[in-house]
Design an enzyme around this catalytic site. Sequence first.
Site, PDB file in Angstrom:
ATOM      1  CG  ASP A  82       1.593  66.527  33.933  1.00  0.00           C
ATOM      2  OD1 ASP A  82       0.663  66.422  34.967  1.00  0.00           O
ATOM      3  OD2 ASP A  82       1.694  65.399  33.450  1.00  0.00           O
ATOM      4  CG  HIS A  83       3.481  65.415  37.698  1.00  0.00           C
ATOM      5  ND1 HIS A  83       3.058  64.662  38.815  1.00  0.00           N
ATOM      6  CD2 HIS A  83       3.111  64.674  36.742  1.00  0.00           C
ATOM      7  CE1 HIS A  83       2.291  63.664  38.429  1.00  0.00           C
ATOM      8  NE2 HIS A  83       2.505  63.267  37.016  1.00  0.00           N
ATOM      9  CG  HIS A 174       3.321  58.524  36.433  1.00  0.00           C
ATOM     10  ND1 HIS A 174       3.030  58.840  37.605  1.00  0.00           N
ATOM     11  CD2 HIS A 174       2.574  59.684  35.706  1.00  0.00           C
ATOM     12  CE1 HIS A 174       2.395  59.889  38.090  1.00  0.00           C
ATOM     13  NE2 HIS A 174       1.829  60.354  36.724  1.00  0.00           N
ATOM     14  CG  HIS A 202      -1.502  61.824  36.499  1.00  0.00           C
ATOM     15  ND1 HIS A 202      -0.461  62.583  36.380  1.00  0.00           N
ATOM     16  CD2 HIS A 202      -2.603  62.566  36.657  1.00  0.00           C
ATOM     17  CE1 HIS A 202      -0.823  64.003  36.588  1.00  0.00           C
ATOM     18  NE2 HIS A 202      -2.334  63.819  36.863  1.00  0.00           N
ATOM     19  CB  VAL A 226      -2.049  59.677  26.627  1.00  0.00           C
ATOM     20  CG1 VAL A 226      -1.013  58.757  25.497  1.00  0.00           C
ATOM     21  CG2 VAL A 226      -3.330  59.174  27.066  1.00  0.00           C
ATOM     22  CB  THR A 228       4.718  56.007  27.785  1.00  0.00           C
ATOM     23  OG1 THR A 228       4.954  56.769  29.263  1.00  0.00           O
ATOM     24  CG2 THR A 228       5.743  54.986  27.504  1.00  0.00           C
TER      25      THR A 228
END
Length: 276
Positions: A82-83, A174, A202, A226, A228
Amino acid sequence: MTLATLSDVLAPAFRDGYAVAGLVCLGWEDARAYVAAAEAEGVPVILQAGPSCRAHTPLPVLAAMFRTLAEGASVPVVAHLDHGNDVAECRAALDCGFTSVMFDGSRMPFADNVAATAEVVRMAHAAGASCEGEIGFVGYAGGEASLGTDPDEAARFAEGTGVDALAVSVGNVHLQRSAGAGLDEARLAAIGAATAVPLVIHGGSGVPAAQRTALARGTSVCKFNVGTELRQVFGESLRAAVLRDPDRFDRVAILSETHAPVAEAARRVLAALKPA
């Protein structure tokens, strides 16, 4: 072995009207709980290694961990970067055995983002893997502000890169600790009408659960990231385990008490995205 690519799990979701969860992992305990939750729900899952995870654990270790979980799972499991910050990092992830990479060129000028993302797409496809890109910019709670995705740019980006999935900015943020007011469905519909690829949200923790379900079943959104809300459950259960017996020091025993709460929370996320 049920190791899968992003395209393997998103193509059926795009066709049949549901979404797959990209669950952000920080270590073995949460990744294992996510796979257990996916097996309990009978759905695929995307295990995601984001920048904070990679700062703590080397890519080869993460790839081996994800692949080990996939090999023992009864449902499809995607090993996803991711990222990815640059082309070299995406190449390293593919060399380690990730089956999907997200190249994040969202801070770049449009033409540079297209060129770099297209390079990663070619590299991923040559390795038998998938690539997700981002157009617009998804901001951060308490940090950088978002820049909404323009539907025309999204169409040109998708065509110019050949991405397998497209992350968009439609009011999502985010690291949001609680559900916000919801996403801009008009902008999302315009993006969906202009493109023919699975869309990705996101910052899924900030999206109300009912809206996640509605978008999964009624739009081109096929992936919700998902993290947090699940990290919050992990932290709460870990804190409770430590405080229950301050004299304990065996971390395996302490961490084992996070499994059931995290798996149950992940099940709720997964269940909300299933087909009607």
